[in-house]
Design an enzyme around this catalytic site. Structure first.
Site, PDB file in Angstrom:
ATOM      1  N   LYS A  48      37.924  10.383  70.980  1.00 48.61           N
ATOM      2  CA  LYS A  48      38.104   8.955  70.106  1.00 48.61           C
ATOM      3  C   LYS A  48      36.885   8.694  69.387  1.00 48.61           C
ATOM      4  CE  LYS A  48      40.000   7.163  74.493  1.00 48.61           C
ATOM      5  NZ  LYS A  48      39.636   6.362  75.774  1.00 48.61           N
ATOM      6  N   GLY A  49      35.819   9.341  69.569  1.00 51.11           N
ATOM      7  CA  GLY A  49      34.474   8.765  68.967  1.00 51.11           C
ATOM      8  C   GLY A  49      34.480   8.888  67.551  1.00 51.11           C
ATOM      9  N   GLU A 104      33.675  14.814  63.031  1.00 51.35           N
ATOM     10  CA  GLU A 104      33.200  14.578  64.462  1.00 51.35           C
ATOM     11  C   GLU A 104      32.232  13.436  64.362  1.00 51.35           C
ATOM     12  OE1 GLU A 104      33.424  14.813  67.429  1.00 51.35           O
ATOM     13  OE2 GLU A 104      34.022  16.799  68.181  1.00 51.35           O
ATOM     14  N   ASP A 105      32.067  12.476  65.272  1.00 44.48           N
ATOM     15  CA  ASP A 105      31.123  11.755  65.377  1.00 44.48           C
ATOM     16  C   ASP A 105      29.647  12.168  65.737  1.00 44.48           C
ATOM     17  OD1 ASP A 105      31.907  12.092  68.082  1.00 44.48           O
ATOM     18  OD2 ASP A 105      31.621  10.119  68.697  1.00 44.48           O
ATOM     19  N   ASP A 108      26.398  17.789  70.063  1.00 42.16           N
ATOM     20  CA  ASP A 108      25.470  18.050  71.030  1.00 42.16           C
ATOM     21  C   ASP A 108      25.266  19.576  71.510  1.00 42.16           C
ATOM     22  OD1 ASP A 108      24.813  15.534  71.459  1.00 42.16           O
ATOM     23  OD2 ASP A 108      26.161  14.845  72.910  1.00 42.16           O
ATOM     24  N   PHE A 157      20.134   9.006  74.356  1.00 42.52           N
ATOM     25  CA  PHE A 157      21.634   8.502  74.502  1.00 42.52           C
ATOM     26  C   PHE A 157      21.877   7.432  73.308  1.00 42.52           C
ATOM     27  CE2 PHE A 157      25.391   6.730  76.042  1.00 42.52           C
ATOM     28  CZ  PHE A 157      26.182   7.946  76.381  1.00 42.52           C
ATOM     29  N   VAL A 158      22.873   7.539  72.708  1.00 39.39           N
ATOM     30  CA  VAL A 158      23.279   6.841  71.408  1.00 39.39           C
ATOM     31  C   VAL A 158      24.519   6.216  71.801  1.00 39.39           C
ATOM     32  CG1 VAL A 158      21.814   7.951  69.503  1.00 39.39           C
ATOM     33  CG2 VAL A 158      23.956   8.821  70.070  1.00 39.39           C
ATOM     34  N   ASP A 164      30.427   5.896  72.763  1.00 41.95           N
ATOM     35  CA  ASP A 164      30.619   4.964  73.685  1.00 41.95           C
ATOM     36  C   ASP A 164      29.567   5.332  74.886  1.00 41.95           C
ATOM     37  OD1 ASP A 164      31.616   7.651  74.604  1.00 41.95           O
ATOM     38  OD2 ASP A 164      32.514   6.624  76.226  1.00 41.95           O
ATOM     39  N   ARG A 170      31.798   1.316  71.592  1.00 39.08           N
ATOM     40  CA  ARG A 170      32.111   2.159  70.473  1.00 39.08           C
ATOM     41  C   ARG A 170      32.382   1.031  69.387  1.00 39.08           C
ATOM     42  NH1 ARG A 170      34.198   6.794  72.105  1.00 39.08           N
ATOM     43  NH2 ARG A 170      35.381   6.848  74.189  1.00 39.08           N
TER      44      ARG A 170
HETATM   45  C1  PRP Z   1      31.806  13.653  72.136  1.00 36.76           C
HETATM   46  C2  PRP Z   1      31.761  13.864  70.578  1.00 36.76           C
HETATM   47  C3  PRP Z   1      32.143  15.270  70.664  1.00 36.76           C
HETATM   48  C4  PRP Z   1      31.496  16.055  71.922  1.00 36.76           C
HETATM   49  C5  PRP Z   1      30.348  16.284  71.722  1.00 36.76           C
HETATM   50  O1  PRP Z   1      32.699  13.402  72.485  1.00 36.76           O
HETATM   51  O2  PRP Z   1      32.554  13.109  70.301  1.00 36.76           O
HETATM   52  O3  PRP Z   1      33.499  15.349  70.689  1.00 36.76           O
HETATM   53  O4  PRP Z   1      31.080  14.705  72.772  1.00 36.76           O
HETATM   54  O5  PRP Z   1      29.775  17.138  72.656  1.00 36.76           O
HETATM   55  P1  PRP Z   1      29.118  18.769  72.774  1.00 36.76           P
HETATM   56  O6  PRP Z   1      28.782  19.148  71.525  1.00 36.76           O
HETATM   57  O7  PRP Z   1      28.175  18.866  73.953  1.00 36.76           O
HETATM   58  O8  PRP Z   1      30.373  19.386  73.077  1.00 36.76           O
HETATM   59  P2  PRP Z   1      33.268  12.811  74.218  1.00 36.76           P
HETATM   60  O9  PRP Z   1      33.627  13.990  74.947  1.00 36.76           O
HETATM   61  O10 PRP Z   1      32.193  12.029  74.641  1.00 36.76           O
HETATM   62  O11 PRP Z   1      34.651  11.938  74.030  1.00 36.76           O
HETATM   63  P3  PRP Z   1      35.041  10.655  72.965  1.00 36.76           P
HETATM   64  O12 PRP Z   1      34.728  11.082  71.608  1.00 36.76           O
HETATM   65  O13 PRP Z   1      36.265  10.233  73.301  1.00 36.76           O
HETATM   66  O14 PRP Z   1      33.787   9.682  73.449  1.00 36.76           O
END
Ligand code: PRP
Length: 184
Positions: A48-49, A104-105, A108, A157-158, A164, A170
């Site tokens: 969703k991010g 992507e948002d 990591d 943590f952002v 979220d 969000r």
């Molecule tokens: C977040 C973000 C990426 C992922 C990155 O999504 O949107 O998709 O984590 O992490 P990584 O590089 O360690 O794999 P999340 O799983 O938090 O879901 P969301 O977008 O629904 O909040």
């Protein structure tokens, strides 16, 4: 003069203001419009991010792009990546022979993106590139070439602007940092 006042949702410390985000998105939009002028891509938002970033980014682009969504989950409700990726909702468009720009948002560890890229490659797109608003590269475990990056952010943590904390915040218009001890 209007008497309406915006309710204030405040948490954490501001890392990036909405003005800084808007300015950077304008720059990214110009670059993407130029780079893809002859081959408008399908922009794939990772939910969703990514939804707020995508909504603002596409309005900064002036070529006829297409949009699709994919929902994946890698974190559950925790604050640390589990490394386990699940597709919750797949694309609706056929991407064969198309240029794909994943939006992507935040990146990591890179595990989510690695999984998505490998999955999309099996559908034979012409190219797959990445645009991320935030690069928290201190957490990287899998190296992934990022083509468009909004901001490199520290290993904190952002939240906000799509990101979220246990599904909340969000809707903050800025990106904030929240310390472990502040987590409600
Ligand atoms: C977040 C973000 C990426 C992922 C990155 O999504 O949107 O998709 O984590 O992490 P990584 O590089 O360690 O794999 P999340 O799983 O938090 O879901 P969301 O977008 O629904 O909040």
């Amino acid at each position: 003069m209007s008497t309406l006042r915006r309710p204030k949702l405040k948490i954490g410390k501001v890392l990036l203001t909405k003005e800084q985000i808007a300015e950077r998105i304008e720059e990214l939009g110009i670059r993407i419009s130029k780079d893809y002028a002859d081959n408008p891509p399908i922009m794939v938002s990772v939910l969703k991010g990514g939804f707020i970033f995508l909504a603002d980014l596409v309005r900064a682009i002036d070529i006829p792009i297409e949009i699709d969504f994919m929902e994946v989950s890698s974190y559950g409700n925790g604050t640390v990546s589990s490394g386990v990726v699940r597709i919750l909702e797949d694309l609706s468009l056929n991407i064969e022979e198309r240029h794909i720009l994943i939006v992507e948002d935040i990146i990591d560890t890179g595990h989510t993106l690695r999984y998505i890229i490998d999955n999309l490659e099996t559908r034979h797109p012409k190219s797959v590139k990445i645009c991320t608003l935030l690069d928290r590269r201190g957490r990287r475990e899998v190296e992934i070439p990022l083509d468009y990056v909004g901001f490199v952010v520290p290993d904190k943590f952002v939240i906000g602007y799509g990101l979220d904390l246990a599904q909340k915040y969000r809707n903050l218009p800025y990106i904030g940092i929240i310390e472990e001890e502040e987590i409600p």
